[in-house]
Design an enzyme around this catalytic site. Structure first.
Site, PDB file in Angstrom:
ATOM      1  N   ARG A  51       0.849  -1.202   0.000  1.00  0.00           N
ATOM      2  CA  ARG A  51       0.000   0.000   0.000  1.00  0.00           C
ATOM      3  C   ARG A  51       0.882   1.249   0.000  1.00  0.00           C
ATOM      4  NH1 ARG A  51      -2.056   1.345   4.581  1.00  0.00           N
ATOM      5  NH2 ARG A  51      -2.616  -0.767   5.245  1.00  0.00           N
ATOM      6  N   TYR A 106     -16.717  17.493 -15.949  1.00  0.00           N
ATOM      7  CA  TYR A 106     -16.957  16.045 -16.056  1.00  0.00           C
ATOM      8  C   TYR A 106     -18.015  15.682 -15.014  1.00  0.00           C
ATOM      9  CZ  TYR A 106     -16.086  11.027 -15.829  1.00  0.00           C
ATOM     10  OH  TYR A 106     -16.230   9.667 -15.838  1.00  0.00           O
ATOM     11  N   ASP A 177      -8.117  19.327 -14.439  1.00  0.00           N
ATOM     12  CA  ASP A 177      -8.279  17.959 -14.932  1.00  0.00           C
ATOM     13  C   ASP A 177      -7.672  17.920 -16.334  1.00  0.00           C
ATOM     14  OD1 ASP A 177      -9.228  15.605 -16.117  1.00  0.00           O
ATOM     15  OD2 ASP A 177     -11.112  15.643 -15.005  1.00  0.00           O
ATOM     16  N   LYS A 202      -7.707   6.846 -19.820  1.00  0.00           N
ATOM     17  CA  LYS A 202      -7.982   7.376 -21.149  1.00  0.00           C
ATOM     18  C   LYS A 202      -6.694   7.353 -22.003  1.00  0.00           C
ATOM     19  CE  LYS A 202     -11.914   7.924 -19.112  1.00  0.00           C
ATOM     20  NZ  LYS A 202     -12.370   9.178 -18.540  1.00  0.00           N
TER      21      LYS A 202
HETATM   22  C1  LIG Z   1     -12.905   9.594 -17.357  1.00  0.00           C
HETATM   23  C2  LIG Z   1     -12.689  10.925 -16.767  1.00  0.00           C
HETATM   24  C3  LIG Z   1     -12.586  11.102 -15.387  1.00  0.00           C
HETATM   25  C4  LIG Z   1     -12.748   9.958 -14.410  1.00  0.00           C
HETATM   26  O1  LIG Z   1     -11.779   8.984 -14.546  1.00  0.00           O
HETATM   27  P1  LIG Z   1     -11.997   7.414 -14.212  1.00  0.00           P
HETATM   28  O2  LIG Z   1     -10.684   6.824 -14.532  1.00  0.00           O
HETATM   29  O3  LIG Z   1     -13.132   6.951 -15.071  1.00  0.00           O
HETATM   30  O4  LIG Z   1     -12.364   7.333 -12.773  1.00  0.00           O
HETATM   31  C5  LIG Z   1     -12.359  12.372 -14.910  1.00  0.00           C
HETATM   32  N1  LIG Z   1     -12.246  13.429 -15.738  1.00  0.00           N
HETATM   33  C6  LIG Z   1     -12.356  13.298 -17.075  1.00  0.00           C
HETATM   34  C7  LIG Z   1     -12.211  14.502 -17.930  1.00  0.00           C
HETATM   35  C8  LIG Z   1     -12.579  12.052 -17.637  1.00  0.00           C
HETATM   36  O5  LIG Z   1     -12.698  11.933 -18.965  1.00  0.00           O
END
Ligand SMILES: *Cc1c(COP(=O)(O)O)cnc(C)c1O
Length: 382
Positions: A51, A106, A177, A202
């Site tokens: 962890r 988001y 983000d 992503k």
């Molecule tokens: C997918 C996404 C998230 C969340 O991420 P996860 O890996 O699905 O938890 C946050 N912000 C944006 C812009 C995203 O496309």
């Protein structure tokens, strides 16, 4: 000045830290929960328990720090998903803090604040490109501004340097983000942000096969220790195999993203001339209201676009259901192109237009994607 490598070179070698025992060029995924002490009680590798530390995770965090920080030392903390990283940032705020969000944030971020942090944190949504709206939303409890540029799914842009200056003047942290841009297209810390969050799920991992998240701050930023404490003590960790797959994905990020940007530009231009499309949202188009800002702020216009079908909600849903190359699914940043109707994915909290479809451009040939979108659009209007 010593020669500093380009991000491409850094990425091509991501995770190439030869294993000291076997000499394996690629660091293997270290699948262990614990580490053995030496006879004198010390830990020879510096790792105690999974962890708190794992070599595969450490390699990933170092790579992300180098990408995000450029010359300045950074600290990256990874998490089991993008949302776990968002959660860790919000958890680092004192109880009673107020957060300012963009209108088209988001949707998970607003839902997290509304449902999980209900009674602990409060928030206001504003049009983030309007500093007067930020002034109006500011309260004595405001601790954090959350930004996302280009935004999801409307591809609105926010001037990060101007926003960072506003935040610095007000004594408020700025979180960005960076999921849609990756550090290759935009480096918010250089523009004055306090923390950059990514969904590694992503573009970074890039193959639609893992879930992961990260948060990066400049070395010594007070948020760094908090984020590390959440990782170590609350334990929302990214597993070693997902760290390894993310490192493997990162090795081709620069070539994938370059191709995705190029194809997205073709597809956006094609859609903007299509008689069954009323609007296309892509920062690379001259018609985009913030195109000049995009040129200044971004190193490329990205692989994401959205468009509005010149018709009804049912026709938009019909288009999404009848593409054959583009797959109808949520998420983005993979090798396969995806299309989705955001309003139905986001449900009642949505601000997405009913006729809007969002597209994540993959690695297919641009002509195949355009032909596919064309047949899907024409089929709805025959
Ligand atoms: C997918 C996404 C998230 C969340 O991420 P996860 O890996 O699905 O938890 C946050 N912000 C944006 C812009 C995203 O496309």
């Amino acid at each position: 000045m010593p020669h500093r490598h380009h991000p491409d070179t850094l990425l091509a070698h991501a995770g190439c830290t030869p294993d000291p025992i076997t000499g394996s060029l690629i660091l293997p995924p270290v699948l262990t929960s614990t580490y053995e002490r030496a006879a004198d009680g010390t830990y020879p590798g510096g790792f105690i328990y999974a962890r708190t530390g794992n070599p595969t995770r450490a390699a990933l965090e170092e790579t992300l720090s180098a990408l995000e920080g450029g010359d300045a030392p950074c600290e990256t903390v990874t998490f089991g998903s993008g949302m776990a990283a968002v959660h860790a940032v919000l958890q680092s705020l004192p109880n009673g803090s107020h957060v300012i969000l963009p209108n088209d944030v988001y949707y998970g971020v607003r839902a997290l604040l509304g449902q999980v942090f209900e009674g602990t944190l409060s928030f206001t949504s504003v049009e983030m490109s309007d500093l007067a709206a930020l002034d109006a939303a500011l309260t004595p409890q405001t601790r954090l501004v959350w930004a996302e540029t280009p935004s999801n799914p409307m591809l609105h842009l926010t001037d990060l340097a101007a926003l960072a200056q506003w935040c610095a003047e007000k004594g408020v942290w700025l979180a960005v983000d960076g999921t849609w841009t990756t550090p290759l297209l935009q480096r918010p810390l250089d523009l004055g942000a306090d923390v950059v969050v990514h969904s590694l799920t992503k573009y970074m991992a890039g193959h639609s096969d893992i879930l992961g998240g990260s948060a990066t701050v400049r070395a010594g930023h007070p948020l760094g220790a908090k984020l590390r404490a959440v990782q170590h003590l609350a334990g929302p960790v990214l597993d070693p195999f997902s760290c390894w797959l993310t490192l493997r994905g990162l090795r081709t990020l620069h070539v994938r993203l370059a191709r995705q940007c190029e194809t997205a530009a073709h597809v956006a231009a094609f859609l903007s001339h299509h008689p069954r499309v009323s609007r296309v949202h892509y920062p690379g188009l001259l018609s985009h209201p913030a195109h000049t800002l995009a040129v200044r702020q971004m190193a490329g216009f990205g692989g994401m676009l959205s468009f509005e079908v010149a018709g009804s909600r049912a026709q938009a849903l019909g288009v999404a259901a009848s593409t054959r190359v583009l797959r109808q699914a949520t998420s983005l940043g993979g090798t396969e192109s995806l299309i989705e109707h955001r309003a139905s994915v986001e449900g009642i909290l949505t601000r997405a237009p009913e006729t809007l479809l969002r597209v994540s451009i993959g690695l297919e040939h641009a002509e195949d994607l355009m032909a596919d979108l064309n047949q899907a659009l024409l089929a709805q209007f025959s």
